[in-house]
Design a protein around this motif. Sequence first.
Motif, PDB file in Angstrom:
ATOM      1  N   MET A   5       0.824  -1.205   0.000  1.00  0.00           N
ATOM      2  CA  MET A   5       0.000   0.000   0.000  1.00  0.00           C
ATOM      3  C   MET A   5       0.863   1.262   0.000  1.00  0.00           C
ATOM      4  O   MET A   5       0.564   2.246  -0.690  1.00  0.00           O
ATOM      5  CB  MET A   5      -0.926   0.005   1.223  1.00  0.00           C
ATOM      6  N   LYS A   6       1.941   1.242   0.777  1.00  0.00           N
ATOM      7  CA  LYS A   6       2.765   2.435   0.914  1.00  0.00           C
ATOM      8  C   LYS A   6       3.422   2.811  -0.406  1.00  0.00           C
ATOM      9  O   LYS A   6       3.391   3.978  -0.820  1.00  0.00           O
ATOM     10  CB  LYS A   6       3.827   2.198   1.992  1.00  0.00           C
ATOM     11  N   ILE A   7       4.004   1.845  -1.113  1.00  0.00           N
ATOM     12  CA  ILE A   7       4.671   2.180  -2.368  1.00  0.00           C
ATOM     13  C   ILE A   7       3.653   2.476  -3.459  1.00  0.00           C
ATOM     14  O   ILE A   7       3.899   3.304  -4.351  1.00  0.00           O
ATOM     15  CB  ILE A   7       5.658   1.066  -2.803  1.00  0.00           C
ATOM     16  N   ASN A   8       2.475   1.874  -3.402  1.00  0.00           N
ATOM     17  CA  ASN A   8       1.446   2.163  -4.403  1.00  0.00           C
ATOM     18  C   ASN A   8       1.059   3.642  -4.348  1.00  0.00           C
ATOM     19  O   ASN A   8       0.934   4.315  -5.388  1.00  0.00           O
ATOM     20  CB  ASN A   8       0.222   1.273  -4.166  1.00  0.00           C
ATOM     21  N   ARG A   9       0.882   4.155  -3.154  1.00  0.00           N
ATOM     22  CA  ARG A   9       0.548   5.576  -2.993  1.00  0.00           C
ATOM     23  C   ARG A   9       1.710   6.457  -3.460  1.00  0.00           C
ATOM     24  O   ARG A   9       1.511   7.467  -4.139  1.00  0.00           O
ATOM     25  CB  ARG A   9       0.227   5.860  -1.521  1.00  0.00           C
ATOM     26  N   TYR A  10       2.935   6.059  -3.117  1.00  0.00           N
ATOM     27  CA  TYR A  10       4.112   6.853  -3.501  1.00  0.00           C
ATOM     28  C   TYR A  10       4.254   6.885  -5.021  1.00  0.00           C
ATOM     29  O   TYR A  10       4.555   7.933  -5.610  1.00  0.00           O
ATOM     30  CB  TYR A  10       5.358   6.253  -2.856  1.00  0.00           C
ATOM     31  N   MET A  11       4.047   5.756  -5.684  1.00  0.00           N
ATOM     32  CA  MET A  11       4.147   5.701  -7.139  1.00  0.00           C
ATOM     33  C   MET A  11       3.109   6.601  -7.790  1.00  0.00           C
ATOM     34  O   MET A  11       3.393   7.294  -8.773  1.00  0.00           O
ATOM     35  CB  MET A  11       3.992   4.254  -7.620  1.00  0.00           C
ATOM     36  N   HIS A  12       1.904   6.605  -7.250  1.00  0.00           N
ATOM     37  CA  HIS A  12       0.845   7.479  -7.766  1.00  0.00           C
ATOM     38  C   HIS A  12       1.225   8.938  -7.621  1.00  0.00           C
ATOM     39  O   HIS A  12       1.050   9.742  -8.548  1.00  0.00           O
ATOM     40  CB  HIS A  12      -0.465   7.190  -7.015  1.00  0.00           C
ATOM     41  N   ASP A  13       1.778   9.293  -6.465  1.00  0.00           N
ATOM     42  CA  ASP A  13       2.080  10.704  -6.185  1.00  0.00           C
ATOM     43  C   ASP A  13       3.281  11.223  -6.964  1.00  0.00           C
ATOM     44  O   ASP A  13       3.370  12.421  -7.252  1.00  0.00           O
ATOM     45  CB  ASP A  13       2.345  10.895  -4.686  1.00  0.00           C
ATOM     46  N   HIS A  14       4.230  10.332  -7.317  1.00  0.00           N
ATOM     47  CA  HIS A  14       5.501  10.804  -7.877  1.00  0.00           C
ATOM     48  C   HIS A  14       5.851  10.208  -9.235  1.00  0.00           C
ATOM     49  O   HIS A  14       6.980  10.379  -9.712  1.00  0.00           O
ATOM     50  CB  HIS A  14       6.632  10.523  -6.876  1.00  0.00           C
ATOM     51  N   GLY A  15       4.912   9.543  -9.877  1.00  0.00           N
ATOM     52  CA  GLY A  15       5.135   9.085 -11.236  1.00  0.00           C
ATOM     53  C   GLY A  15       6.164   7.988 -11.386  1.00  0.00           C
ATOM     54  O   GLY A  15       6.908   7.956 -12.366  1.00  0.00           O
ATOM     55  N   ILE A  16       6.208   7.073 -10.421  1.00  0.00           N
ATOM     56  CA  ILE A  16       7.149   5.950 -10.463  1.00  0.00           C
ATOM     57  C   ILE A  16       6.460   4.742 -11.092  1.00  0.00           C
ATOM     58  O   ILE A  16       5.288   4.470 -10.820  1.00  0.00           O
ATOM     59  CB  ILE A  16       7.635   5.595  -9.041  1.00  0.00           C
ATOM     60  N   THR A  17       7.179   3.994 -11.919  1.00  0.00           N
ATOM     61  CA  THR A  17       6.600   2.841 -12.610  1.00  0.00           C
ATOM     62  C   THR A  17       7.039   1.521 -11.983  1.00  0.00           C
ATOM     63  O   THR A  17       7.997   1.461 -11.208  1.00  0.00           O
ATOM     64  CB  THR A  17       7.023   2.834 -14.084  1.00  0.00           C
TER      65      THR A  17
END
Length: 381
Positions: free
Chosen positions: A141-153
């Motif tokens: 959950m934590k990295i999913n939110r971070y990827m959404h916020d910062h454009g990480i694939t």
Amino acid sequence: MSTPDIAIIGVGLHPFGRHGGKSALEMGEDAVIEALSDAGVAWGDVQELWASSMEVKNPEAITGLLGMTGIPARSTFTGCASGATVLAQAANAIRLGQDITVAVGLDKHPRGAFAGDPSVSGLPLWYGQAGLFLTTHFFGMKINRYMHDHGITEEALARVSAKNFRNGSLNDKAWRRTPMSEEEILASQYLNYPLRQYMYCGPDEGAAAAVLCRADIAHRYTDTPIYLRSSQLVSRRDGALELMSPSLSLDDTPSPTIFASQQAYEEAGISPEDVDVIQLQDTDAGSELIHMAENGFCADGEQEQLLAEGATDIGGRLPVNTDGGLMANGEPVGASGLRQVYELANQLRGRCGDRQVADAKVGYAQLYGMPGTAAVTILST
């Protein structure tokens, strides 16, 4: 850079992995004996010992294997930050008057992800029933939110894993020594979206140790002392999204890693640009990626490009987890932080062979664990 008062003069590591009937204490004994040999110090010269373990309730009982010399032997546990904590405690014992101390971490975990009863940590029953007390779920959950916020694939996550398995293949003490391609990692099953099977570390078994002494006497024992420039431990602040948080606060409270990192740089008198080799907590690929920014090595969102350029590879400008990190070594929790110290000490001494970082003089180690605890250690030649 700050003037050091503590030196590390010896390090030892019992390989991480699965070791059948060998106990955690026996693995710890091996790690301490190796560290003493590296330091050129006899067990009888050690004046204090600090030990840590998640599974062994009294890891200080290692003195029963090493020799009952009567020295004070104490234990402490701060989750995944335990290795840095016992290193700091062993250093503080020297500041209080001892000459030579030992820090050791050891553990022997069963297979499977860490989980437990949330009530023992002051959390409601529903938190566990929803699966949120399972570490794999939280980190997904934590990295999913971070990827959404910062454009990480997802490709960036795969690059982290592939790099760590590649580094582990160069480490004869690593648990997992088979390189994996980004394509193989992306083809593995999801465990907790967006994290796949080969994007997580696994709990395992092992031990690590360090011998410390007063900086002014270090050259009596070794020509290559490693100096402890900073050691910081910070627990989470109210509102931070951490493993022990049953909800996301409306206030954007920073992670404890950010505070530990800032305090460590200030204590050491350096900046991120001065660091040559880096150890970050890679419980999963997403954690390493997030910690790159939290420790000041890049801005949020820059990780995608840095990973694509190979900046975090051994030959890059930000070599991260040169021994394979948790992904290749696994995580015996009590020992994990001292494994980082073992790798950094050997990197700074130029002992790492095919995974050696050229001309490494400053090493940086970061740990993160329950209940939202972060530790940063800075070492130098």
